[in-house]
Every structure is written in C-alpha cells, then in structure tokens.
Write an enzyme that holds these catalytic residues in place. Structure first.
Site, PDB file in Angstrom:
ATOM      1  N   ASP A 185      12.493   3.767  11.655  1.00  0.00           N
ATOM      2  CA  ASP A 185      11.953   2.462  12.004  1.00  0.00           C
ATOM      3  C   ASP A 185      11.215   2.450  13.356  1.00  0.00           C
ATOM      4  OD1 ASP A 185      11.413  -0.135  11.398  1.00  0.00           O
ATOM      5  OD2 ASP A 185      13.382  -0.949  11.901  1.00  0.00           O
TER       6      ASP A 185
ATOM      7  N   LYS B 110      16.478  -4.240   7.993  1.00  0.00           N
ATOM      8  CA  LYS B 110      15.844  -4.431   9.305  1.00  0.00           C
ATOM      9  C   LYS B 110      16.860  -4.955  10.316  1.00  0.00           C
ATOM     10  CE  LYS B 110      11.639  -4.101  10.045  1.00  0.00           C
ATOM     11  NZ  LYS B 110      10.881  -2.931  10.448  1.00  0.00           N
TER      12      LYS B 110
ATOM     13  N   LYS C 169       2.570 -11.366  15.140  1.00  0.00           N
ATOM     14  CA  LYS C 169       3.999 -11.693  15.207  1.00  0.00           C
ATOM     15  C   LYS C 169       4.346 -12.447  16.489  1.00  0.00           C
ATOM     16  CE  LYS C 169       7.653  -8.800  15.940  1.00  0.00           C
ATOM     17  NZ  LYS C 169       8.429  -7.602  15.640  1.00  0.00           N
TER      18      LYS C 169
ATOM     19  N   LYS D 180      13.480   2.738  16.372  1.00  0.00           N
ATOM     20  CA  LYS D 180      14.526   1.742  16.658  1.00  0.00           C
ATOM     21  C   LYS D 180      15.930   2.270  16.418  1.00  0.00           C
ATOM     22  CE  LYS D 180      12.837  -2.139  14.422  1.00  0.00           C
ATOM     23  NZ  LYS D 180      11.404  -2.319  14.641  1.00  0.00           N
TER      24      LYS D 180
HETATM   25  P1  NAI Z   1       2.574  -3.495   4.675  1.00  0.00           P
HETATM   26  O1  NAI Z   1       3.395  -4.255   3.701  1.00  0.00           O
HETATM   27  O2  NAI Z   1       1.290  -4.061   5.117  1.00  0.00           O
HETATM   28  O3  NAI Z   1       2.271  -2.046   4.112  1.00  0.00           O
HETATM   29  C1  NAI Z   1       3.152  -1.338   3.321  1.00  0.00           C
HETATM   30  C2  NAI Z   1       2.367  -0.653   2.224  1.00  0.00           C
HETATM   31  O4  NAI Z   1       3.259   0.162   1.486  1.00  0.00           O
HETATM   32  C3  NAI Z   1       1.751  -1.608   1.236  1.00  0.00           C
HETATM   33  O5  NAI Z   1       0.373  -1.347   1.107  1.00  0.00           O
HETATM   34  C4  NAI Z   1       2.467  -1.330  -0.069  1.00  0.00           C
HETATM   35  O6  NAI Z   1       1.650  -1.481  -1.183  1.00  0.00           O
HETATM   36  C5  NAI Z   1       2.896   0.107   0.137  1.00  0.00           C
HETATM   37  N1  NAI Z   1       4.044   0.580  -0.633  1.00  0.00           N
HETATM   38  C6  NAI Z   1       5.194  -0.040  -0.955  1.00  0.00           C
HETATM   39  N2  NAI Z   1       6.012   0.782  -1.623  1.00  0.00           N
HETATM   40  C7  NAI Z   1       5.381   1.966  -1.709  1.00  0.00           C
HETATM   41  C8  NAI Z   1       5.715   3.219  -2.259  1.00  0.00           C
HETATM   42  N3  NAI Z   1       6.863   3.411  -2.899  1.00  0.00           N
HETATM   43  N4  NAI Z   1       4.836   4.217  -2.149  1.00  0.00           N
HETATM   44  C9  NAI Z   1       3.645   4.034  -1.519  1.00  0.00           C
HETATM   45  N5  NAI Z   1       3.265   2.871  -0.990  1.00  0.00           N
HETATM   46  C10 NAI Z   1       4.129   1.851  -1.074  1.00  0.00           C
HETATM   47  O7  NAI Z   1       3.541  -3.224   5.910  1.00  0.00           O
HETATM   48  P2  NAI Z   1       3.193  -2.687   7.376  1.00  0.00           P
HETATM   49  O8  NAI Z   1       3.025  -3.844   8.278  1.00  0.00           O
HETATM   50  O9  NAI Z   1       2.105  -1.700   7.280  1.00  0.00           O
HETATM   51  O10 NAI Z   1       4.562  -1.989   7.766  1.00  0.00           O
HETATM   52  C11 NAI Z   1       4.947  -0.839   7.084  1.00  0.00           C
HETATM   53  C12 NAI Z   1       6.398  -0.516   7.350  1.00  0.00           C
HETATM   54  O11 NAI Z   1       6.564  -0.230   8.717  1.00  0.00           O
HETATM   55  C13 NAI Z   1       7.380  -1.636   7.009  1.00  0.00           C
HETATM   56  O12 NAI Z   1       8.531  -1.098   6.436  1.00  0.00           O
HETATM   57  C14 NAI Z   1       7.713  -2.217   8.342  1.00  0.00           C
HETATM   58  O13 NAI Z   1       8.969  -2.828   8.370  1.00  0.00           O
HETATM   59  C15 NAI Z   1       7.680  -0.967   9.202  1.00  0.00           C
HETATM   60  N6  NAI Z   1       7.504  -1.287  10.584  1.00  0.00           N
HETATM   61  C16 NAI Z   1       6.387  -1.931  11.031  1.00  0.00           C
HETATM   62  C17 NAI Z   1       6.225  -2.193  12.371  1.00  0.00           C
HETATM   63  C18 NAI Z   1       5.056  -2.868  12.929  1.00  0.00           C
HETATM   64  O14 NAI Z   1       5.055  -3.148  14.114  1.00  0.00           O
HETATM   65  N7  NAI Z   1       4.011  -3.104  12.179  1.00  0.00           N
HETATM   66  C19 NAI Z   1       7.242  -1.789  13.330  1.00  0.00           C
HETATM   67  C20 NAI Z   1       8.408  -1.211  12.747  1.00  0.00           C
HETATM   68  C21 NAI Z   1       8.478  -0.921  11.435  1.00  0.00           C
HETATM   69  C1  DG6 Z   2       9.761  -8.495  11.866  1.00  0.00           C
HETATM   70  O1  DG6 Z   2      10.645  -8.205  12.834  1.00  0.00           O
HETATM   71  C2  DG6 Z   2       9.003  -7.390  11.256  1.00  0.00           C
HETATM   72  C3  DG6 Z   2       9.396  -6.028  11.608  1.00  0.00           C
HETATM   73  O2  DG6 Z   2       8.859  -5.071  10.755  1.00  0.00           O
HETATM   74  C4  DG6 Z   2       9.054  -5.767  13.021  1.00  0.00           C
HETATM   75  O3  DG6 Z   2       7.838  -6.299  13.378  1.00  0.00           O
HETATM   76  C5  DG6 Z   2       9.057  -4.355  13.370  1.00  0.00           C
HETATM   77  O4  DG6 Z   2      10.244  -3.805  12.924  1.00  0.00           O
HETATM   78  C6  DG6 Z   2       8.893  -4.219  14.829  1.00  0.00           C
HETATM   79  O5  DG6 Z   2      10.051  -4.554  15.441  1.00  0.00           O
HETATM   80  P1  DG6 Z   2      10.228  -4.580  16.978  1.00  0.00           P
HETATM   81  O6  DG6 Z   2      11.584  -5.150  17.159  1.00  0.00           O
HETATM   82  O7  DG6 Z   2      10.139  -3.180  17.456  1.00  0.00           O
HETATM   83  O8  DG6 Z   2       9.147  -5.451  17.505  1.00  0.00           O
END
Ligand code: NAI
Ligand code: DG6
Length: 518
Positions: free
Chosen positions: A312, A361, A402, A474
């Site tokens: 994460d 999460k 966010k 994280k």
């Molecule tokens: P998002 O939902 O925009 O992108 C995720 C992508 O994964 C989507 O395009 C979806 O179609 C695809 N997907 C789902 N299952 C799949 C699979 N089995 N195989 C291939 N592709 C698949 O989400 P985002 O914002 O890009 O975040 C991605 C991940 O990163 C999430 O789990 C989120 O919690 C984690 N994350 C994001 C952070 C951030 O600051 N943006 C920080 C910490 C973690």
């Molecule tokens: C809501 O908390 C969505 C999450 O995917 C966070 O944005 C992501 O885990 C980032 O978390 P943090 O606590 O590092 O800002």
C-alpha cells in the site's frame, strides 16, 4: 573524475582503501557498528559491536521495463503520462502559466543526500539521491501492463481527470497507442461496483495455473519485444478484500501452488500475479493494502530468491502521520488520539465504498504508529495505545482531489492538551505516481546489490522481502520475524545509509563535531 559508465553519469568517487571500482562493479568493505544490549538484574549492559560486511554493486544499469497491474487506472495513466512528459521534456499550460515536467514527490529523483563536508569551506556538500549509486532513470523505463478495462491510455487518462488539459493534449497521440493486456478478474475480490469496467479479461473467474502461465508469458513477451534486461511488476489495481488464511491452502508455498491448480476460491488475483512474478524471478511490488503476500507466497519468493515488496503506497495522509507521530512522541508529547477522515471521488474511492475493500484499507492505515508508541515506555505503559480511527467516504464530485482531515490530540506538560488539525487537499494520483517511480527504481537497484559477512565466502542478495522500500509503503512488509519500522525518518535513513555503505561511507551522523569544538 566524473566518467560515463554504461550511459550513467557518475558524479563522485570515494577515495578510500576500502572501496574499489572496476569497469562493472563497485566493491566496498563496510564496518557496521551496532550496540548489543543484555539485561543484568535491574541494569542493561550495552556493548558496542562491529560486523564487517562486503558489498558489491553491479554498475551496469540494464534496460528496464515497468509492468503495472491496473495500467488504465488513475495511478497507471498518471505515472505513464508523467514519465512520457518528462522523457519528451514537455512544458504545458496551466491556469498559473506554463509548467515544465518534473519528478517532484519522488525521493529518488527530487531529493538530495549529504555526501560530506567541503574540505575547504567546511560547508555541506549535497548530491541528488539519484547519483548515490548508478540507478535507472525513469525516462528510460519501458511501460506496459494489464487492466480489466480495455480502454486505451489516452481515453483512460481522460477518465482519470488528473493531468492538465494541455498536457493531455500533447500526450494523447502517444498514449492512444498504448492498450493494456487482458487481465484476470475474480469478481468476489473487488467491489461489485467495478463490474461495468471489466470488459478485458482472461477466461475463468477463479485462480488457475493457466492464468499464472499466461501472466508469465506476458512478462516474457514484454521483455523480449522491448529488448529488456529486466522487468519490475507493480500492483496498482483496485484494492481487494483480504484473503482468508486457510491452513492447507495458502499457508505454505506448496499448498498455495496446489490451491491454484485446484482453483481454490480464496486465492486472489493479486496473489496469482505475485506467484507468476516469483516463478518468473521478476520483482513484484504491491501498492494496495490487501494481503497479497499470504504466507505461502512469501515462502515461494524465498524459495525462488525472488524479490517482493509491499503493501500500500504511503502517499499523503499516512505519510504525514508517520512523520508527525514520530516527531510528537520523540518530543516527549503524549499523543492520545488520532482521528483520520478523508473523502475522495475517484474510482479508488468508489471501490473503497464497499465494506470489505474498505476494511483492507482501514487495516493498512491503522497500524502505522505502533512501533513509535511501543518505543516510548516513558509515555505509554506496556499495551497502552492512542485511540485511532480511520474513516473514508466516497464523494464523486471531488474526483481525484482527495480531502484528508486529521485531528491529533495530545497531553502536554502538567495536564495541558494540544490539538493539531490538518487539512490536506491534493490529487491522490499525483502523490502516488512518484512513489511508483521510486519503488521501481529502488527495486531494480536492489537486484544489483549483493553482500556478505566478511567471514563468509559467498555473496548473497538482500532477503526476498524488500523491507528497504518501507518509506513508500503504509504497511511495510519485512522478512518473517523481523521488526516493522513505520517512522518516516528512520525509513529514509535506512535507505540512504545502506546506499552509503555500498560505497564505503559511514552513515551521516548529524553530529557535525567539526563545527563544535571550542
Ligand atoms: P483506479 O481504480 O483508478 O485504478 C485501478 C485500475 O485497476 C482500474 O483501471 C481497474 O480497471 C484495474 N483493475 C482492477 N482489477 C484488476 C485486475 N485484477 N487486473 C488488472 N487491472 C485491474 O485506482 P488508483 O487510484 O489508480 O489506485 C490504484 C490502487 O492504488 C488502489 O488499490 C489504491 O487503493 C492504491 N493506492 C492509491 C494511492 C493514491 O494515492 N492514489 C495511495 C495508496 C494506495
Ligand atoms: C482513501 O483514503 C483512498 C486511499 O486509497 C488513499 O488515498 C491512499 O491509500 C493514500 O493514503 P494516504 O493515507 O497515504 O494518503
């Protein structure tokens, strides 16, 4: 003098009998000084201990590929667009005027490390972190990956609504040519509200060896087609629910492989990716909170000497928390509660609006202060802990922007109280993308470092579980049985000091004794 070796400009050399440079390697002898403590009655006895290690760094930075699981998501499209923009040195219009591309937010690309003190002026000499060892440049990464959504990356970048319009316009043509590979989709693991984007999936809705083999083939094909020396795979797909740990199913490497062969329903897509990468000896990093690395996957990685890291991304709210709590408790202030609330409107938020995915999460966001509390027996009795609550709400209107609100409540001198309120607003994916870049550069770096105790004959790799990536994560994974460090400054120090050891330099102690003698 600075020289070019394998296309990498090296900006310093270490002048020491303990450091040797050859065309392909940097070798160092490093004395690691620690303190061993034993208890004797009511006393501790602390004894300085020295261990001599030999480090060996391969100077050849090969051509490296990054394969993202979730390539078409907000993070996937933002990191891809950001790298292409930097590679092409693009400048784009914003409301505030033109902006050049940059790598802000990347520890490796945008921070510096103190090399030492200038021999004449006595001033600090700082160098870019990226120059400490020969590292891959993100502009040189070849990007590909998988998604369950078939959308090309230009359209997916529009769907994400993160990058500036003028930048998207300049990137559109190149990104339209990029389409993710089909992926595996086991609906029970992510929120039901994700189903409508799952139009690009391999046949079968539970784990099987055919999926593992297909993913391995994808990695090999990507490597061959792009003439790569190595590939790093990173999970940035939806947060999954936790997998249940079931004896006989995912508790050992053999059982996990058997469970996949038998199509057991408790093996998640991310674990199938992890297994494919481990068998392919390709480093695999989990940027989401779920327990991808079930005990059987960790054991499999150890057996295959393959690198894994997670879990994460630690991007905003939690990064602040792991810096602020370290500061408060080290300042002798008794933190008594942390209330962390955030709302967001991107697809990650939509997926997390489902209880089981939110729970993953919540777990990864909640354990991040444990080590700092446990380290201070003056403020906290054994087992005592600040109250800590984590709330996430889905609010479509704010998109990727966010909003995170935190209240830190603490006891200060003589019954007083201190309340600190934080309000943090920014695009989540613009914080996460530089972390993805750091994780890839660092994971690649650790494939080229070997070390050994000076008394042993054989050099070895770092342990399969790359705890050195903790700064970006994280819920940092560590080798089984070893302590977890969440404190941000300690995590950064571990990284810089290991890199310093590789070039035979002692940790930067910050004592600056050279300035203190009367
Ligand atoms: P998002 O939902 O925009 O992108 C995720 C992508 O994964 C989507 O395009 C979806 O179609 C695809 N997907 C789902 N299952 C799949 C699979 N089995 N195989 C291939 N592709 C698949 O989400 P985002 O914002 O890009 O975040 C991605 C991940 O990163 C999430 O789990 C989120 O919690 C984690 N994350 C994001 C952070 C951030 O600051 N943006 C920080 C910490 C973690
Ligand atoms: C809501 O908390 C969505 C999450 O995917 C966070 O944005 C992501 O885990 C980032 O978390 P943090 O606590 O590092 O800002």
């Amino acid at each position: 003098p600075p020289e070019f070796i394998h296309n990498q400009k090296e900006t310093f050399i270490v002048n020491s009998p303990d450091v040797q440079y050859s065309a392909d390697q940097i070798r160092s002898k490093y004395v690691y000084r620690t303190t061993t403590v034993t208890k004797s009655g009511d006393y501790y006895v602390a004894a300085p201990k020295e261990t001599t290690y030999d480090f060996k760094v391969d100077r050849k930075v090969g051509k490296t590929g990054l394969m993202l699981v979730g390539l078409g998501g907000n993070n996937g499209t933002t990191v891809t667009g950001g790298i292409l923009a930097n590679r092409r040195n693009l400048t784009f219009e914003t409301k505030e005027g033109p902006r050049p591309s940059n790598y802000y937010g990347s520890l490796v690309m945008s921070s510096t490390m103190k090399l030492g003190t200038d021999a004449i002026s006595n001033e600090e000499v700082n160098i870019p972190f990226h120059d400490v060892l020969p590292m891959v440049h993100p502009n040189d990464l070849v990007i590909g990956g998988w998604d369950i959504s078939s959308m090309n990356l230009a359209d997916a970048m529009d769907r994400a609504s993160v990058l500036e319009p003028d930048l998207k316009r300049q990137l559109r043509k190149e990104m339209a040519l990029m389409t993710p590979l089909k992926s595996i989709y086991y609906p029970d693991f992510i929120a039901a509200n994700q189903e409508d984007r799952a139009d690009h999936i391999l046949e079968g809705s539970k784990a099987c060896m055919a999926h593992v083999e297909q993913l391995r083939t994808d990695i090999r094909d990507f490597k061959r087609n792009n003439n790569l020396d190595k590939v790093i795979v990173l999970w940035s797909a939806n947060t999954e629910r936790f997998a249940e740990i079931i004896p006989g199913v995912n508790d050992t490497a053999d059982n996990l492989l058997k469970a996949i062969e038998q199509g057991h329903e408790e093996v998640s897509p991310s674990t199938v990716f992890a297994v494919a990468c481990i068998l392919e000896k390709t480093p695999f990093i989990n940027g989401s909170p779920q327990n991808t690395f079930v005990p059987g996957a960790v054991q499999l990685a150890e057996q295959h000497n393959a690198f894994i890291g997670g879990d994460d991304f630690k991007s905003g709210q939690t990064k602040m928390k792991s810096a602020l709590v370290e500061f408060l408790i080290n300042a002798g202030i008794k933190l008594t509660s942390i209330a962390s609330y955030n709302h967001l409107g991107n697809n990650d938020g939509k997926n997390l609006s489902s209880q089981k995915q939110f729970r993953s999460k919540e777990i990864s966001k909640s354990n991040v202060v444990d080590d700092m509390v446990a380290a201070n027996s003056v403020l906290y009795k054994k087992g005592e802990h600040p109250d800590h609550t984590v709330v996430i709400k889905y609010m479509p209107a704010v998109g990727d922007n966010k909003r995170a609100l935190d209240e830190y409540y603490a006891e200060i001198f003589m019954g007083g109280h201190q309340t600190i309120s934080l309000f943090n607003v920014c695009e989540d994916s613009l914080l996460a993308s530089p972390l993805i870049i750091d994780l890839v550069i660092l994971a690649e770096m650790f494939t080229r470092i070997q070390w050994k105790n000076n008394t042993e004959p054989e050099y070895k790799n770092f342990h399969s579980v790359l705890s050195v990536l903790s700064y970006m994560l994280k819920a940092p994974m560590t080798p089984p049985g070893t302590p977890v460090v969440n404190a941000l400054a300690k995590q950064r120090n571990a990284l810089t000091n290991i890199f310093r050891a590789c070039v035979g330099l002692q940790p930067e102690s910050d004592m600056t004794l050279e300035h203190k003698l009367f």
